[in-house]
Design a protein around this motif. Structure first.
Motif, PDB file in Angstrom:
ATOM      1  N   ASN A 143      14.663   2.281 -38.160  1.00  0.00           N
ATOM      2  CA  ASN A 143      15.571   3.390 -37.837  1.00  0.00           C
ATOM      3  C   ASN A 143      14.958   4.359 -36.829  1.00  0.00           C
ATOM      4  O   ASN A 143      15.312   5.519 -36.762  1.00  0.00           O
ATOM      5  N   LEU A 166      12.199   5.927 -36.545  1.00  0.00           N
ATOM      6  CA  LEU A 166      11.296   7.039 -36.799  1.00  0.00           C
ATOM      7  C   LEU A 166       9.983   6.768 -36.072  1.00  0.00           C
ATOM      8  O   LEU A 166       9.221   7.676 -35.790  1.00  0.00           O
ATOM      9  N   ASP A 219      21.617   6.840 -32.712  1.00  0.00           N
ATOM     10  CA  ASP A 219      22.497   7.524 -33.660  1.00  0.00           C
ATOM     11  C   ASP A 219      23.349   6.526 -34.431  1.00  0.00           C
ATOM     12  O   ASP A 219      23.515   6.650 -35.646  1.00  0.00           O
ATOM     13  N   ARG A 224      21.170   4.871 -37.010  1.00  0.00           N
ATOM     14  CA  ARG A 224      20.773   5.734 -38.125  1.00  0.00           C
ATOM     15  C   ARG A 224      21.923   6.002 -39.063  1.00  0.00           C
ATOM     16  O   ARG A 224      21.735   6.233 -40.256  1.00  0.00           O
ATOM     17  N   ALA A 239      24.961  15.632 -44.469  1.00  0.00           N
ATOM     18  CA  ALA A 239      25.166  14.640 -43.421  1.00  0.00           C
ATOM     19  C   ALA A 239      26.630  14.206 -43.294  1.00  0.00           C
ATOM     20  O   ALA A 239      27.157  14.153 -42.185  1.00  0.00           O
ATOM     21  N   VAL A 241      27.623  14.999 -39.704  1.00  0.00           N
ATOM     22  CA  VAL A 241      27.525  13.811 -38.862  1.00  0.00           C
ATOM     23  C   VAL A 241      28.847  13.052 -38.848  1.00  0.00           C
ATOM     24  O   VAL A 241      29.301  12.578 -37.812  1.00  0.00           O
ATOM     25  N   MET A 248      25.923   8.734 -46.799  1.00  0.00           N
ATOM     26  CA  MET A 248      26.338   8.360 -45.448  1.00  0.00           C
ATOM     27  C   MET A 248      26.960   6.970 -45.432  1.00  0.00           C
ATOM     28  O   MET A 248      27.295   6.444 -44.370  1.00  0.00           O
TER      29      MET A 248
END
Ligand SMILES: Nc1ncnc2c1ncn2[C@@H]1O[C@H](COP(=O)(O)OP(=O)(O)O)[C@@H](O)[C@H]1O
Ligand SMILES: [Mg+2]
Lengths: 451, 262
Positions: free
Chosen positions: B68, B70, B93, B96, B121, B125, B173
């Motif tokens: 992802n 990071l 994006d 993720r 989120a 988001v 999410m």
């Protein structure tokens, strides 16, 4: 595993926790406290006695000068000295007190300054009321819109179209804030909800709810605009501003500007884009390595050189710009310190749930960092409030400037100590209140995340 | 403890499809001079549960953190759900939003309540209305068995509860893939099973999972495939049965003997 017997064939031991006991009798009470803290040993007792003796010396000297021998009623310094040559001349402070507060602002117009202070207090107060919603909006409007109203009250004179609009908006916002607050306190519903339900839009789709609110705002604006057109205040130039009033104007603008600008600079300093980073670092380091007094002198002598011919930049505006830039640079470092204290895991968790840079900063990082920074932020505010007195050196009549001016008045020549003691007390009250409030805030905000 | 307990239970069968959701093609990564990931090739199928184990410092965390973004890999391709990981922010994006992650240290947001942690989120988001986000968050908190803690702050919860909130926060999410980086390593022993139970439940629901863990009981019960890493390489991968009973390489044997010794 073999040495532990399965307890099936014998009686199970029943575990009973012991009942909790009260703690041993505390060494509380006045006597206990005194014995523990002041007279616990011979040397401690000695220090206590010496300490009390020193306190007594200072207090009795202050009492002698400031109260016993003081003169409370006199028309000139001469009279004071004749009555009591070694006592404080508080009469001088009483005579000049208005000047210390308002500078040379005309007596008849001083209500304008006082009124704006009252309005500000009334605008901010609901933030501390329980049951009031939209506190962030109230606070933000007080910081962003109120200055236009205050500015007009201070300056007066004709308004151009921009000020006409902003003053109307400010008055409208203030009225709406209080309408909202009263509605919240009485009915428990905010202004927005009330308007929506009164206009009959409550049953309609959420997206249409903004129309009655916009309409209400527009009508309100037109009414206020119409009401204040033709109303003017006497113009009072900034060269008449002074005293505590001027100190508050400069430090207030500095404080309101410092935090947002400091946040932007601190984020810029950590930016991945080299140009932004270099500009921010250069700005911060430059201003932090120069004393404020130098920045002030530079501002008053050099800004005019950069400005186009004919545009006159007055001394007060230069001083305000200088204070703003200076405080922003310091605040940037404070904010950076707070940002560094935030665990890397917080950034990673925010990124992992899909937040972009700005939402991450606004929702996750900044709220935590600001909470950690409260003591330092308030510390900078206090520093800024006090540093503002330096503007007296570039010829602005802030409180210290007024005190200096008074000491040169022929009737009161040589009156230094008493006004300075008064100023010290005023500054102490302001700074102490800020620092106490920051403690309180720290405690209150810290409640959520005890680890 | 949990190892013994779970050894007896049945392996949860998965409905593996042949759709590849994560594909790594000779992925390489360096930290400065240090070569942490060496030519990693890996295809993960939809619904597959993978357990990654290996000695400390072998690059397990780095591997799943690359999925992802990071961490940034320097060579090779990572394709998640058909989206190729690159410097394009839009792709990152998109990935993720589809990949949830649970960290060893929980990393809950301490200034927000449990419920706010789980609704943040979706609201910001996915632009979900607040009421809907809260309703969904509550049902997720029920799923991880802590609905009664919704209004508390993370600092008031135990480690096991915090980790379950972290799982709920990721699930909010609605991700298709969940990454777990040693989710039970920071927990007191008596709290490990409550977190593993939630993860088992998640596996039963058909979630694609990549789990870095040393909980071998969990691996035996849940994993479709166990991957053993050392020195930045995938040394061996196999079904749990084969992996534990017939390790192919000496490194694997040594590792297994070390963690199963006591
Ligand atoms: N940000 C970093 N910078 C430099 N080296 C790192 C960084 N993160 C991890 N490493 C190194 O990379 C190696 C692999 O780390 P990691 O993936 O965390 O291992 P594991 O999770 O298998 O214990 C370790 O030797 C670690 O020291
Ligand atoms: Mg790791």
């Amino acid at each position: 595993m073999t040495d532990i017997q399965a307890p099936s064939d014998r009686e199970l031991l029943i575990f009973k926790p012991k009942p909790s006991q009260p703690p041993p009798p505390a060494t509380t009470g006045l006597i206990g406290w005194l014995r523990m803290n002041l007279f616990s040993s011979v040397s401690n007792t000695l220090l206590t006695v010496i300490g009390f003796y020193l306190i007594y010396l200072v207090a009795s000297a202050v009492n002698h000068w400031g109260i016993e021998l003081a003169v409370w009623n006199a028309d000139t310094r001469r009279e004071c000295l004749d009555q009591s040559p070694y006592g404080a001349c508080w009469a001088g402070v009483f005579v000049w007190f208005n000047r210390f507060i308002y500078g040379r602002y005309p007596d008849l117009e001083q209500w304008r300054v006082s009124l704006t202070w009252v309005i500000f207090a009334a605008w901010m107060a609901p933030v501390w009321f329980p049951r009031v919603t939209s506190k962030v909006a109230i606070g933000l409007s007080a910081i962003l819109i109120y200055p236009f109203l205050a500015g007009y009250f201070y300056l007066g004179g004709e308004r151009n179209w921009f000020m006409e609009i902003m003053v109307s908006v400010a008055i409208l916002s203030f009225v709406l804030c209080w309408a909202h607050v009263l509605l919240c306190l009485i009915t428990g519903r905010g202004l927005g909800t009330t308007i929506i339900s009164l206009s009959g839009y409550a049953g309609k789709h959420d997206k249409t709810h903004k129309y009655p609110i916009i309409a209400f705002g527009a009508v309100g604006f037109v009414i206020v605009y119409a009401l204040i057109s033709g109303w003017t205040l006497k113009e009072i130039g900034t060269n008449n501003w002074g005293g505590l009033f001027l100190t508050l104007v400069i430090s207030g603008i500095g404080i309101a500007f410092a935090l947002p600008a400091g946040i932007v600079l601190a984020l810029g300093r950590r930016s991945k884009m080299p140009v932004i980073r270099v500009v921010c670092v250069a700005f911060i380091e430059l201003l932090r390595s120069v004393p404020l007094i130098t920045v002030l002198f530079m501002a008053t002598t050099m800004f005019p050189l950069f400005l186009p011919e004919g545009l006159v930049f007055n001394k007060l505006a230069s001083a305000i710009v200088a204070v703003c830039l200076f405080s922003a640079a310091y605040m940037a470092e404070t904010v950076r310190g707070g940002l560094q204290a935030i665990n890397k895991g917080q950034y990673e968790a925010a990124a992992a749930i899909g937040l972009g840079y700005w939402p991450m900063m606004a929702l996750i990082i900044m709220p935590q960092a600001l909470k950690l920074m409260i003591p330092n932020i308030v510390g900078s505010f206090i520093g800024l409030f006090k540093d503002t007195t330096l503007v007296s050196i570039i010829g602005l009549y802030d409180m210290l400037g007024m005190i200096k001016a008074v000491s040169q008045n022929p009737q009161w020549i040589g009156l230094h100590h008493e006004p300075l003691v008064t100023a010290a007390m005023i500054f102490f009250i302001g700074c102490f209140a800020m620092s106490k409030y920051s403690r309180h805030l720290e405690k209150k905000l810290g409640q959520g995340d005890r680890r | 403890m949990s190892v013994e307990e779970q050894e007896t239970t049945e392996h949860i069968s998965s409905a593996l499809s042949d759709e590849v959701v994560i594909e790594l093609n000779s992925v390489n990564k360096w930290f400065g001079e240090f070569h942490v990931l060496k030519d990693i090739d890996l295809s993960i199928y939809k619904g597959e549960r993978i357990v990654i184990c290996g000695p400390s410092g072998s690059g397990k965390s780095t591997l799943i953190r690359c999925i992802n973004r990071l961490e940034e890999h320097q060579r090779g391709d990572i394709i998640v759900n058909g989206v190729t990981m690159g410097n394009d922010v839009k792709n990152i994006d998109a990935i993720r939003r589809n990949v949830g992650m649970v960290f060893q240290q929980f990393n809950l947001f301490p200034h927000l309540t449990v419920l706010e942690n789980c609704t943040l989120a979706p609201i910001w988001v996915r632009s979900m209305p607040k009421a809907e986000a809260e309703e969904r968050a509550m049902s997720l908190l029920e799923r991880v068995k802590i609905p009664e803690q919704a209004d508390k702050y993370p600092g008031q919860l135990s480690g096991g509860q915090q980790q379950r909130v972290a799982i709920a926060r990721s699930l909010a999410m609605d991700p298709q893939i969940m990454l777990f980086d040693e989710p039970t390593s920071a927990l007191d022993p008596e709290m490990i099973s409550e977190v593993l139970d939630v993860m088992v439940g998640l596996a039963e629901s058909g979630m694609t999972m990549l789990v870095v863990t040393h909980e071998m009981g969990f691996a035996k019960r849940v994993a479709d495939r166990v991957i053993f890493m050392d020195f930045g390489e995938i040394v061996e991968q196999n079904t749990p049965e084969e992996f534990f009973n017939n390790p192919k390489s000496d490194r694997t044997q040594l590792f297994l003997s070390q963690i199963l010794a006591h």
